[in-house]
Design a protein around this motif. Structure first.
Motif, PDB file in Angstrom:
ATOM      1  N   PHE A 159      -5.592   8.012   9.945  1.00 57.77           N
ATOM      2  CA  PHE A 159      -6.474   6.696   9.165  1.00 57.77           C
ATOM      3  C   PHE A 159      -7.486   6.468  10.067  1.00 57.77           C
ATOM      4  CE2 PHE A 159      -5.984   2.240   8.379  1.00 57.77           C
ATOM      5  CZ  PHE A 159      -5.810   2.125   7.127  1.00 57.77           C
ATOM      6  N   THR A 199      -9.420  -8.427  -2.268  1.00 60.66           N
ATOM      7  CA  THR A 199      -8.359  -7.935  -3.305  1.00 60.66           C
ATOM      8  C   THR A 199      -7.819  -8.983  -3.991  1.00 60.66           C
ATOM      9  OG1 THR A 199      -7.097  -8.241  -1.228  1.00 60.66           O
ATOM     10  CG2 THR A 199      -7.667  -6.000  -1.634  1.00 60.66           C
ATOM     11  N   TYR A 256     -10.577   9.232  -0.527  1.00 61.61           N
ATOM     12  CA  TYR A 256      -9.759   9.248  -1.737  1.00 61.61           C
ATOM     13  C   TYR A 256      -9.954   8.414  -2.821  1.00 61.61           C
ATOM     14  CZ  TYR A 256      -6.242   6.424   0.137  1.00 61.61           C
ATOM     15  OH  TYR A 256      -5.491   5.424   0.912  1.00 61.61           O
ATOM     16  N   HIS A 316       1.234   1.297  15.637  1.00 57.61           N
ATOM     17  CA  HIS A 316       1.273   0.934  14.300  1.00 57.61           C
ATOM     18  C   HIS A 316       2.702   0.436  13.829  1.00 57.61           C
ATOM     19  CE1 HIS A 316       0.842   1.235  10.131  1.00 57.61           C
ATOM     20  NE2 HIS A 316      -0.255   0.695  10.099  1.00 57.61           N
ATOM     21  N   ARG A 342       1.907   5.856   6.250  1.00 56.57           N
ATOM     22  CA  ARG A 342       1.438   5.769   7.628  1.00 56.57           C
ATOM     23  C   ARG A 342       2.564   5.981   8.597  1.00 56.57           C
ATOM     24  NH1 ARG A 342      -2.859   1.636   9.366  1.00 56.57           N
ATOM     25  NH2 ARG A 342      -2.883   3.103  11.117  1.00 56.57           N
ATOM     26  N   GLU A 349      -2.032   1.186  -6.225  1.00 55.97           N
ATOM     27  CA  GLU A 349      -2.732   0.199  -6.949  1.00 55.97           C
ATOM     28  C   GLU A 349      -2.508  -1.157  -6.226  1.00 55.97           C
ATOM     29  OE1 GLU A 349      -1.733  -0.148 -11.192  1.00 55.97           O
ATOM     30  OE2 GLU A 349      -1.140   2.073 -10.786  1.00 55.97           O
ATOM     31  N   GLY A 383      -1.342  -1.036  -3.005  1.00 58.69           N
ATOM     32  CA  GLY A 383      -1.209  -0.809  -1.717  1.00 58.69           C
ATOM     33  C   GLY A 383       0.157  -0.731  -1.021  1.00 58.69           C
ATOM     34  N   ARG A 394     -10.031   8.546   5.016  1.00 58.86           N
ATOM     35  CA  ARG A 394      -8.980   9.062   6.000  1.00 58.86           C
ATOM     36  C   ARG A 394      -9.808   9.974   6.909  1.00 58.86           C
ATOM     37  NH1 ARG A 394      -6.323   5.838   4.566  1.00 58.86           N
ATOM     38  NH2 ARG A 394      -4.034   5.841   4.356  1.00 58.86           N
ATOM     39  N   HIS A 432       2.210  -2.992   0.791  1.00 57.51           N
ATOM     40  CA  HIS A 432       2.791  -4.436   0.399  1.00 57.51           C
ATOM     41  C   HIS A 432       4.124  -4.036  -0.429  1.00 57.51           C
ATOM     42  CE1 HIS A 432      -1.201  -5.118   1.733  1.00 57.51           C
ATOM     43  NE2 HIS A 432      -1.672  -4.505   0.525  1.00 57.51           N
ATOM     44  N   SER A 481     -10.273   4.707  -0.521  1.00 53.05           N
ATOM     45  CA  SER A 481      -9.958   4.710   0.794  1.00 53.05           C
ATOM     46  C   SER A 481     -10.279   5.782   1.659  1.00 53.05           C
ATOM     47  CB  SER A 481      -8.336   4.024   1.000  1.00 53.05           C
ATOM     48  OG  SER A 481      -8.366   3.702   2.434  1.00 53.05           O
ATOM     49  N   VAL A 534      -8.648  -2.384  -5.164  1.00 52.84           N
ATOM     50  CA  VAL A 534      -9.137  -1.213  -4.007  1.00 52.84           C
ATOM     51  C   VAL A 534      -9.481   0.267  -4.892  1.00 52.84           C
ATOM     52  CG1 VAL A 534      -8.674  -0.146  -1.733  1.00 52.84           C
ATOM     53  CG2 VAL A 534      -7.629  -2.474  -2.282  1.00 52.84           C
ATOM     54  N   ARG A 561       3.632  -3.307  12.583  1.00 48.93           N
ATOM     55  CA  ARG A 561       3.792  -3.446  11.190  1.00 48.93           C
ATOM     56  C   ARG A 561       5.288  -4.299  11.096  1.00 48.93           C
ATOM     57  NH1 ARG A 561       3.907  -1.118   5.962  1.00 48.93           N
ATOM     58  NH2 ARG A 561       1.922  -0.172   6.261  1.00 48.93           N
TER      59      ARG A 561
HETATM   60  C1  HEM Z   1      -3.811  -7.190  -5.330  1.00 48.55           C
HETATM   61  C2  HEM Z   1      -4.239  -7.252  -4.062  1.00 48.55           C
HETATM   62  C3  HEM Z   1      -3.839  -6.190  -3.070  1.00 48.55           C
HETATM   63  C4  HEM Z   1      -4.330  -4.661  -3.212  1.00 48.55           C
HETATM   64  C5  HEM Z   1      -4.530  -3.953  -4.488  1.00 48.55           C
HETATM   65  C6  HEM Z   1      -4.233  -4.107  -1.977  1.00 48.55           C
HETATM   66  C7  HEM Z   1      -4.651  -3.066  -1.574  1.00 48.55           C
HETATM   67  C8  HEM Z   1      -4.361  -2.084  -0.602  1.00 48.55           C
HETATM   68  C9  HEM Z   1      -4.275  -0.763  -0.428  1.00 48.55           C
HETATM   69  C10 HEM Z   1      -4.471   0.346  -1.237  1.00 48.55           C
HETATM   70  C11 HEM Z   1      -4.287  -0.360   1.180  1.00 48.55           C
HETATM   71  C12 HEM Z   1      -4.090   0.988   1.943  1.00 48.55           C
HETATM   72  C13 HEM Z   1      -5.259   1.549   2.129  1.00 48.55           C
HETATM   73  C14 HEM Z   1      -4.958   2.698   2.894  1.00 48.55           C
HETATM   74  O1  HEM Z   1      -4.073   3.123   3.475  1.00 48.55           O
HETATM   75  O2  HEM Z   1      -5.899   3.692   2.625  1.00 48.55           O
HETATM   76  C15 HEM Z   1      -3.991  -1.798   1.727  1.00 48.55           C
HETATM   77  C16 HEM Z   1      -3.612  -1.881   2.911  1.00 48.55           C
HETATM   78  C17 HEM Z   1      -3.600  -3.413   3.806  1.00 48.55           C
HETATM   79  N1  HEM Z   1      -3.767  -4.344   2.974  1.00 48.55           N
HETATM   80 FE1  HEM Z   1      -3.805  -4.832   1.142  1.00 48.55          FE
HETATM   81  N2  HEM Z   1      -4.244  -4.935  -1.008  1.00 48.55           N
HETATM   82  C18 HEM Z   1      -3.787  -6.323  -1.519  1.00 48.55           C
HETATM   83  C19 HEM Z   1      -3.675  -7.608  -1.012  1.00 48.55           C
HETATM   84  C20 HEM Z   1      -3.620  -7.762   0.378  1.00 48.55           C
HETATM   85  C21 HEM Z   1      -3.476  -9.166   0.919  1.00 48.55           C
HETATM   86  C22 HEM Z   1      -3.454 -10.316   0.206  1.00 48.55           C
HETATM   87  C23 HEM Z   1      -3.442  -8.818   2.304  1.00 48.55           C
HETATM   88  C24 HEM Z   1      -3.234  -9.935   3.306  1.00 48.55           C
HETATM   89  C25 HEM Z   1      -2.618 -10.938   3.333  1.00 48.55           C
HETATM   90  C26 HEM Z   1      -3.588  -7.344   2.567  1.00 48.55           C
HETATM   91  C27 HEM Z   1      -3.599  -6.836   3.611  1.00 48.55           C
HETATM   92  C28 HEM Z   1      -3.570  -5.498   4.029  1.00 48.55           C
HETATM   93  C29 HEM Z   1      -3.549  -4.829   5.478  1.00 48.55           C
HETATM   94  C30 HEM Z   1      -3.227  -5.790   6.529  1.00 48.55           C
HETATM   95  C31 HEM Z   1      -3.404  -3.337   5.101  1.00 48.55           C
HETATM   96  C32 HEM Z   1      -3.279  -2.315   6.148  1.00 48.55           C
HETATM   97  C33 HEM Z   1      -1.613  -2.047   6.281  1.00 48.55           C
HETATM   98  C34 HEM Z   1      -1.399  -1.061   7.304  1.00 48.55           C
HETATM   99  O3  HEM Z   1      -2.427  -0.082   7.732  1.00 48.55           O
HETATM  100  O4  HEM Z   1      -0.290  -1.028   7.644  1.00 48.55           O
HETATM  101  N3  HEM Z   1      -3.855  -6.847   1.329  1.00 48.55           N
HETATM  102  N4  HEM Z   1      -4.031  -2.663   0.702  1.00 48.55           N
END
Ligand code: HEM
Length: 443
Positions: A113, A299, A388, A136, A442, A430, A432, A367, A435, A365, A362, A140
């Protein structure tokens, strides 16, 4: 004037232009060869097709100017894989669920990552986004305690009134610019859930602007010069960090019982001793709150704007949503909304999935490649970036029938298009994986 003298005058005029074009061609060619030379010599597979653009900038300027059209044009020419130079790194852009599966399940084996410099320079150092390996995993787990079902239920009273007020306000306006209004609403909601900010309208406008600047700089070239998007994002980030630090100082004087149960409080109470001294864990709390504010801003604003757009286009969907919400008594102002009654609304959940499939917030992303591997017989070299594509993978997916149609019923028990082989991973993307799934790809 003879023919010869006309020709020689013409040549004299064109000479600087011809020389400049030749020089530019030569420099671009050398740059291309220089980057190509960084491929893995021990791998016999060729590199994917593509071009490296201009020295230093690569194809970043054309990507910034054309947006998603840039990728569409390239995919049309080259198919599912192409090489380029973006945001300061030689990059391979990939689409296709089989390819994404290989990349995302090869975490810390073939890829790791790593975001581009602009993102990592702006976001916090000790955060979910930047932490690796065991760090991580532990971080997490700590951050996840702020997003359990019961924690989410606790945030519902904080957000229901502001959402109702905002919708009522928009409906009373002759015209509302949805994206900007959503950004302000999301800024307000995230601010109160994540950091316990109680903004006035002026604060909301100011903080939305800061978040907007940061969001803008995150995918810019990391050039720290006056007026660049990157410099503006760094400056906005500094101001936002000061606001979070003020909030932490204020909360330190309150006991857990006296304080709001927002994410900042949960992080402040979490055991972060693994990460070093008390001072260091303070930095981790502040950095993570900062990152969550940033990552949740673009997002959610994008997802909510797409929701308004799709609902406006599909009034029959709105009717079905209303029926389901009424049956679950969610529209009854005298019944408190609980998390379970929301998750029980299957049709509403299918609408959300369909919004995210049609307009993934998103789109892609990154790597870093840590071990050379092969996709479609082509080399993905160690040290390069792999970008990707979520949006293009969904767009070209063969798993969804009539994929250009907005159809929430495709997820109904009779059809289950999202559960067909090979689709599940893409649906995680879609929203993430982070979530929706406990065991992320990871480590
Ligand atoms: C519809 C809303 C959202 C979508 C579509 C979305 C999408 C994503 C995606 C695709 C990733 C993975 C990226 C990767 O690994 O390459 C990600 C990671 C992350 N997102 Fe979101 N996200 C959304 C909302 C949010 C919100 C509201 C927050 C914070 C409150 C957030 C915080 C994070 C964090 C901290 C990561 C990194 C997690 C990790 O590495 O363990 N996201 N998100």
């Amino acid at each position: 004037m003879t023919m010869m003298s006309i020709l020689s005058a013409l040549l004299d005029t064109c000479k600087p232009l011809v020389l400049t074009s030749l020089l530019l061609w030569l420099v671009t060619r050398l740059w291309h060869e220089y980057i190509i030379a960084t491929k893995d010599p021990s791998c016999s597979a060729p590199l994917p097709p593509g071009s490296m653009g201009l020295p230093f900038f690569g194809e970043t300027l054309s990507f910034l100017a054309k947006g998603s059209q840039y990728y569409e044009d390239k995919f049309k020419i080259y198919g599912r894989l192409f090489m380029t130079h973006l945001l300061g790194a030689p990059t391979i852009r990939v689409r296709g669920s089989d390819h994404l599966h290989k990349i995302l399940h090869g975490e810390d084996d073939i890829v790791s990552f790593e975001y581009p410099k602009a993102i990592t320079g702006i976001l916090g150092k000790n955060t979910l986004v930047q932490a690796r390996g065991q760090h991580h995993v532990i971080l997490r787990k700590r951050v996840a305690t702020a997003f359990t079902h019961s924690a989410l239920e606790g945030y519902l009273p904080l957000i229901t009134e502001p959402i109702k007020d905002a919708i009522e306000h928009w409906c009373n306006q002759p015209r509302t610019i949805t994206y900007r209004s959503m950004q302000e609403l999301v800024c307000k909601l995230n601010g109160s859930i994540l950091c316990g900010f109680h903004y006035s309208d002026t604060d909301v406008a100011e903080i939305t602007e800061l978040l907007f600047q940061i969001d803008n700089g995150i995918l810019a070239l990391p050039i720290d010069l006056p007026n660049t998007a990157y410099r503006k994002a760094m400056q906005a980030g500094k101001k936002l960090r000061e606001k979070i630090a003020d909030r932490i100082r204020m909360k330190e004087n309150l006991s857990t019982q006296e304080d709001d149960q927002d994410v900042l409080r949960v992080l402040m109470d979490a055991d972060l001793s693994h990460f070093g001294s008390k001072g260091e864990s303070h930095e981790i709390v502040s950095d993570n709150a900062f990152d969550l504010l940033i990552l949740g801003f673009g997002t959610l604003s994008s997802a909510c704007t797409s929701a308004v757009l799709q609902l406006a286009r599909h009034p029959h969907v709105v009717e079905k949503i209303k029926e389901e919400l009424e049956a679950a008594r969610i529209l009854d102002p005298h019944v408190p909304i609980i998390h379970k009654s929301l998750t029980d609304c299957k049709y509403v959940n299918n609408v959300v999935k369909e919004i995210l499939r049609n307009n993934p917030p998103v789109p892609s992303s990154f790597r870093k490649v840590v071990k050379t591997f092969i996709l479609d017989g082509l080399q993905i070299p160690k040290g390069w970036t792999v970008l990707y594509s979520i949006r293009d993978t969904l767009k070209f997916s063969e798993h969804y029938k009539n994929k250009d149609i907005f159809d929430p019923d495709r997820y109904s028990p009779e059809r289950r298009e999202d559960k067909k082989e090979g689709v599940t991973t893409i649906l995680y993307l879609e929203v993430g994986n982070a979530h929706v799934q406990e065991n992320s790809w990871r480590p």
